[in-house]
Design an enzyme around this catalytic site. Structure first.
Site, mmCIF file in Angstrom:
data_model
loop_
_atom_site.group_PDB
_atom_site.id
_atom_site.type_symbol
_atom_site.label_atom_id
_atom_site.label_comp_id
_atom_site.label_asym_id
_atom_site.label_seq_id
_atom_site.Cartn_x
_atom_site.Cartn_y
_atom_site.Cartn_z
ATOM 1 N N GLU A 1 -8.955 1.316 5.864
ATOM 2 C CA GLU A 1 -9.420 0.759 4.686
ATOM 3 C C GLU A 1 -9.130 -0.557 4.480
ATOM 4 O O GLU A 1 -9.913 -1.338 4.206
ATOM 5 C CB GLU A 1 -8.628 1.608 3.421
ATOM 6 C CG GLU A 1 -9.172 1.256 1.955
ATOM 7 C CD GLU A 1 -8.256 2.036 0.952
ATOM 8 O OE1 GLU A 1 -8.682 1.792 -0.131
ATOM 9 O OE2 GLU A 1 -7.093 2.204 1.468
ATOM 10 N N HIS A 2 -7.960 -1.027 4.686
ATOM 11 C CA HIS A 2 -7.722 -2.388 4.505
ATOM 12 C C HIS A 2 -7.192 -2.934 6.014
ATOM 13 O O HIS A 2 -6.371 -2.219 6.560
ATOM 14 C CB HIS A 2 -6.426 -2.829 3.482
ATOM 15 C CG HIS A 2 -6.845 -2.293 2.182
ATOM 16 N ND1 HIS A 2 -6.400 -1.062 1.770
ATOM 17 C CD2 HIS A 2 -7.499 -2.807 1.266
ATOM 18 C CE1 HIS A 2 -6.847 -0.895 0.309
ATOM 19 N NE2 HIS A 2 -7.585 -1.970 0.152
ATOM 20 N N ASP B 1 -7.475 -6.684 -3.897
ATOM 21 C CA ASP B 1 -7.266 -5.702 -4.942
ATOM 22 C C ASP B 1 -7.568 -6.408 -6.390
ATOM 23 O O ASP B 1 -8.015 -5.582 -7.025
ATOM 24 C CB ASP B 1 -5.630 -5.402 -5.107
ATOM 25 C CG ASP B 1 -5.623 -3.937 -4.200
ATOM 26 O OD1 ASP B 1 -6.669 -3.540 -3.688
ATOM 27 O OD2 ASP B 1 -4.427 -3.531 -3.843
ATOM 28 N N HIS C 1 -52.811 19.111 5.750
ATOM 29 C CA HIS C 1 -52.596 17.591 5.929
ATOM 30 C C HIS C 1 -53.744 16.873 6.716
ATOM 31 O O HIS C 1 -54.303 15.807 5.966
ATOM 32 C CB HIS C 1 -51.380 17.230 6.651
ATOM 33 C CG HIS C 1 -50.315 17.514 6.270
ATOM 34 N ND1 HIS C 1 -49.742 18.582 5.839
ATOM 35 C CD2 HIS C 1 -49.191 16.728 5.670
ATOM 36 C CE1 HIS C 1 -48.447 18.640 5.326
ATOM 37 N NE2 HIS C 1 -48.412 17.450 5.241
ATOM 38 N N GLN D 1 0.784 -1.183 0.001
ATOM 39 C CA GLN D 1 -0.126 0.113 0.187
ATOM 40 C C GLN D 1 0.980 1.287 0.015
ATOM 41 O O GLN D 1 0.282 2.248 -0.672
ATOM 42 C CB GLN D 1 -0.895 0.201 1.331
ATOM 43 C CG GLN D 1 -1.917 -0.902 1.185
ATOM 44 C CD GLN D 1 -2.769 -1.450 -0.062
ATOM 45 O OE1 GLN D 1 -3.321 -0.379 -0.446
ATOM 46 N NE2 GLN D 1 -2.322 -2.308 -0.935
ATOM 47 N N HIS E 1 1.482 2.971 -3.270
ATOM 48 C CA HIS E 1 0.503 3.750 -4.057
ATOM 49 C C HIS E 1 0.814 5.222 -4.317
ATOM 50 O O HIS E 1 0.734 5.846 -5.129
ATOM 51 C CB HIS E 1 -0.683 3.552 -3.376
ATOM 52 C CG HIS E 1 -1.507 2.243 -3.792
ATOM 53 N ND1 HIS E 1 -2.064 2.110 -5.229
ATOM 54 C CD2 HIS E 1 -2.195 1.078 -3.121
ATOM 55 C CE1 HIS E 1 -2.643 1.152 -5.301
ATOM 56 N NE2 HIS E 1 -2.654 0.372 -4.040
#
Length: 428
Positions: free
Chosen positions: A322-323, A356, A415, A254, A257
């Site tokens: 996230e992971h 992934d 109403h 990761q 990235h």
């Protein structure tokens, strides 16, 4: 990697919300494309992507897509087809159906499920091109039944040759029929508001750089968006039995990235912490993207040492990564304690890249701690629901007084009278 106290570390990064200058730039681009259409789209493509196009060149032709097959390896086509199959099978299990509930008094309530009509998919092409992101966005939309899926991607993801052929092949294998060579904030604006060449969509999905993220936030409301995706994150929860080389490799998977990606080890073992730190230092030197990975580790990498696995899970739930990889003995034993994580990988052989690329679950996952309340992209992102109400005369006569009571309590006499006039007509 630095060792930090658990209470001091957070995955939330204020820089993800953009600087005042970045926000101002995005607002200007969005407004220009909204009001000028293709002219602004082409102007910004030339200015920012350094690619001069005519309006007639925005749409990628079928011939270009088919020609891309000759530029990629047959093994890649096989791999992308296998991944597409797994992703489709997984998402098919998420499909919803409309339902209706008919009561004895003639009341019918229900929920109607319909797909969105038109969805825009953004496929990034900055520091790297991601054919897998094509599949992860397009296939859930297809499974949901979206009839029109349009894809945009920067015009030079493949350098001087134009769009990366691997992206084009992935688009073809996913079944994309409408594809445009435009990226950045200008592409998001075109999808949201439409131009002479690109019809507007109902929802925009797909990750991108900070300008793409800010543009999605800017157009939200005119269209729906999937999320404000930030840099990638991984947390590995490991005990002293975990293989340090596996842990380090997964952290770096990761970190490579983006310089802003975050790679965190939470461990019950000081010796494991040191072993992983040593392995990260050794392995990062061997990576082709080592400068990016090293910057990520230096700025946003950390090791947190805890006393017990349960304490480690408390840290995980606070970080909401996230992971999350759970590399401990008997990982299933702890699954019920994990509350906040976008995707959970159990065991030494469930490395994050498995998710992934091939396993089937979506790899577009909430970041920046938003896994506390949000979910990975799935079929539900591409449907809308309508409530259905059919009241019989019998049901209205039985319940009209209750409805009027509630309406008048809120001061909404109109109403109440909408019900009263019916009751009076029926002699009630």
């Amino acid at each position: 990697m630095r060792i930090v106290p658990a209470r001091e570390f957070s995955l939330q990064r204020e820089v993800e919300y953009g600087s005042p200058e970045q926000n101002a730039t995005v607002k200007a681009i969005v407004q220009d494309v909204k009001h000028e259409g293709d002219a602004a789209l082409l102007r910004y493509t030339e200015k920012l992507d350094r690619v001069a196009l005519e309006a007639s060149q925005l749409r990628v032709t079928d011939e270009e897509i088919q020609a891309a097959y000759s530029k990629v390896e047959a093994s890649f086509v096989t791999a992308i087809q296998k991944a597409a199959h797994n992703i489709r099978v997984y998402h098919e299990k998420q499909r919803r159906t409309s339902w209706f509930d008919l009561q004895p008094d003639g009341t019918m309530l229900g929920q109607i499920i319909r797909p969105l009509r038109r969805v825009g998919v953004y496929v990034p092409g900055g520091k790297a091109a991601y054919p897998s992101s094509v599949l992860m966005n397009v296939i859930p939309a297809q499974v949901a039944g979206v009839p029109e899926i349009v894809m945009v991607t920067p015009p030079a993801t493949g350098g001087k040759e134009g769009i990366d052929p691997y992206i084009l092949v992935a688009a073809a294998e996913a079944g994309v029929k409408e594809l445009y060579r435009v990226g950045g904030a200008q592409a998001i604006a075109a999808l949201a508001y439409g131009t002479e060449s690109i019809a507007p969509v109902d929802k925009i999905c797909g990750p991108g750089n900070i300008y793409v993220a800010l543009a999605k936030r800017e157009v939200y409301g005119a269209v729906d968006i999937d999320s404000m995706a930030g840099p990638s994150e991984i947390v590995v929860l490991a005990d002293d039995k975990a293989d340090a080389s596996y842990v380090a490799a997964d952290l770096l998977s990761q970190a490579e990235h983006d310089e802003m990606a975050s790679a965190i080890l939470v461990t019950t073992s000081s010796s494991q912490a040191q072993a992983v730190a040593d392995e990260v230092a050794r392995q990062v030197a061997e990576l082709p993207r080592r400068s990016i990975a090293q910057a990520s580790i230096d700025q946003y990498g950390a090791i947190i040492v805890v006393d017990t696995i349960e304490e480690g899970i408390q840290v995980v739930n606070r970080l909401a990564p996230e992971h999350l990889e759970v590399m401990v003995e008997e990982p299933m034993q702890y699954l019920g304690l994990i509350e906040n994580a976008g995707a959970i990988f159990l065991g030494a052989y469930s490395s994050e890249p498995v998710g992934d690329y091939l396993a089937g679950p979506n790899h577009i996952i909430p970041t920046n701690g938003t896994a506390r309340y949000s979910s990975p992209v799935d079929v539900d992102d591409f449907i809308k629901k309508s409530s259905l109400i059919h009241y019989s005369k019998e049901a209205l006569l039985a319940n009209g007084a209750t409805i009027m009571e509630l309406a008048r309590h809120e001061g909404l006499e109109g109403h109440a009278r909408a019900i009263q006039i019916r009751l009076e007509k029926e002699g009630k």
